[in-house]
Scaffold this active site. Sequence first.
Site, PDB file in Angstrom:
ATOM      1  N   LYS A  16       0.857  -1.181   0.000  1.00 32.21           N
ATOM      2  CA  LYS A  16       0.000   0.000   0.000  1.00 32.21           C
ATOM      3  C   LYS A  16       0.896   1.234   0.000  1.00 32.21           C
ATOM      4  CE  LYS A  16      -2.783   3.078   2.704  1.00 32.21           C
ATOM      5  NZ  LYS A  16      -1.985   4.163   2.107  1.00 32.21           N
TER       6      LYS A  16
ATOM      7  N   GLU B 167       9.025   1.536  11.382  1.00 32.49           N
ATOM      8  CA  GLU B 167      10.049   2.591  11.343  1.00 32.49           C
ATOM      9  C   GLU B 167       9.287   3.905  11.407  1.00 32.49           C
ATOM     10  OE1 GLU B 167      12.160   5.582   9.974  1.00 32.49           O
ATOM     11  OE2 GLU B 167      12.334   4.402   8.134  1.00 32.49           O
TER      12      GLU B 167
ATOM     13  N   CYS C  30      12.758  11.149   7.964  1.00 32.29           N
ATOM     14  CA  CYS C  30      12.579  10.729   9.345  1.00 32.29           C
ATOM     15  C   CYS C  30      13.854  10.873  10.171  1.00 32.29           C
ATOM     16  CB  CYS C  30      12.077   9.288   9.403  1.00 32.29           C
ATOM     17  SG  CYS C  30      13.104   8.124   8.476  1.00 32.29           S
TER      18      CYS C  30
ATOM     19  N   GLU D   6       8.048  16.375  16.090  1.00 35.77           N
ATOM     20  CA  GLU D   6       8.571  16.202  14.728  1.00 35.77           C
ATOM     21  C   GLU D   6       7.822  17.118  13.760  1.00 35.77           C
ATOM     22  OE1 GLU D   6       9.961  12.477  12.013  1.00 35.77           O
ATOM     23  OE2 GLU D   6       7.923  12.377  12.800  1.00 35.77           O
TER      24      GLU D   6
END
Length: 489
Positions: free
Chosen positions: A174, A249, A283, A384
């Site tokens: 996906k 992750e 990231c 973040e």
Amino acid sequence: MKDLKQYMNGKWIESSNLEKIEIINPATREVIARAPKGSREETEEAIKIAKRTFESGRWSDQSPQERAVVLLQIADILQENMDVLTDLEVQNNGKTKREAQSDAEEAANTFRYYAGLLTMPNGQAYEASKDMQTLIVKEPMGVAGLIVPWNFPLLMSVWKIAPALAAGNSILLKPAEITPMTAVKLFELIDQTDLPKGAANLVMGTGPVVGQTIAESEDVDMVSFTGSTGVGRQIMQAATGNMKKVSLELGGKSPNIIFDDADLETAIDYALFGIFMGSGQVCSSGSRILVQEEIYDTFVEKYVEKAKGIRVGPGNDERSQMGAIVSEKHFESILDYIRIGKEEGATLALGGHRMEKDGLDKGLFIEPTVFTHVTSDMRIVREEIFGPVVTIQKFKDEEEAIKIANDSEYGLAGAVFSKDQNKAIRVIKKVRAGITWVNAYHLTTIQAPWGGYKQSGIGRSLGTYGLDEYQEIKQININLDPKPIHWFE
């Protein structure tokens, strides 16, 4: 305008849901394609196809050498279509051509790496006792559900697909709903190889529908997800139904520690690369720069001056060094964080605005943004942002640098810059993160494991560890002298 289709059992099919997701070029905000908004029912059908294919053994029962041949076919066809993949990534994600080309090259090399790894000796054998031989073998999990993010649409897909297929699994991918273009092209290319039909399937759609169905399904044996920590928690919860293996992750707020004895030019160069590569939508970005107080003012002055020279623009312009923000929604989120930073009392040393000159008003561009004189309790330091926004914080000594670096719920990446190698290694060993550097940033290899501590995830991608993620470990005990055991006599 291209209408994208789902790929199941080697066929391109229309979605049962007629509603479409418009795919935009973030550099121009023009609609470049329409993707299917996949339904729960067709996701379940794709899972059944993957399961039937796995159980048939048409891929899972092939020898490692046979699977390696197919992986090399995929690598070669990716290499032949490097320019097409690069252009699609630039159009759909907004990153620069240089970055997209690097991703495409690494994608091909990842398939080559796992093809090579398959031909290496694997497993163990030892004598458990005089009459007992024990074998340790590794087997495929079964059906692997792979959910990838929008910041590295092609590369993150390959980081999951290559080891999952290498291990003998059947897969269902996906892609992120806003960046499916390179995934579609990837499956078009895979379709031209000898991979058995049904071993690799592609379903596009939203996370709450397609992603949730994959995570919940009792026919999916493992799910690998890259994305936000919040969604990662939802994946874990949904996966408890059949206790499937989960590999995650997730987010990061990574520290980049600059000591007063560092080579200043090198430290500044990597600190710029650490946050502004990929427009900060990475990231592992070094979004928290920690600078020793003796050189803080000098570092800030030189860093800001260098950041001013970064050329921001459309990814297809060879002169562009930093591209667009991937979507309108994320663009507004970054600007909101910049507003929060100013309200919190941080000093806006550079940037902080939408870029509108030279035709950039047509796209989603934000200036390289630098906040100084920040404290650890500020939201822009703790949360973040995932954009071209960096904070520069002051520290006194090693002890304080380590304390500030580890004062985060995340633990994905980190770096130390110092000419004193002993100090640099001493400090980096104390940084609670899974991916670290000394006197560098962002430089990694396919052979090394990728993943984080704390709320930055579970499990590892790449390297031998990445292959292990998609395998079950079995012990086989062989009795060399079979005779009655007389246990109950």
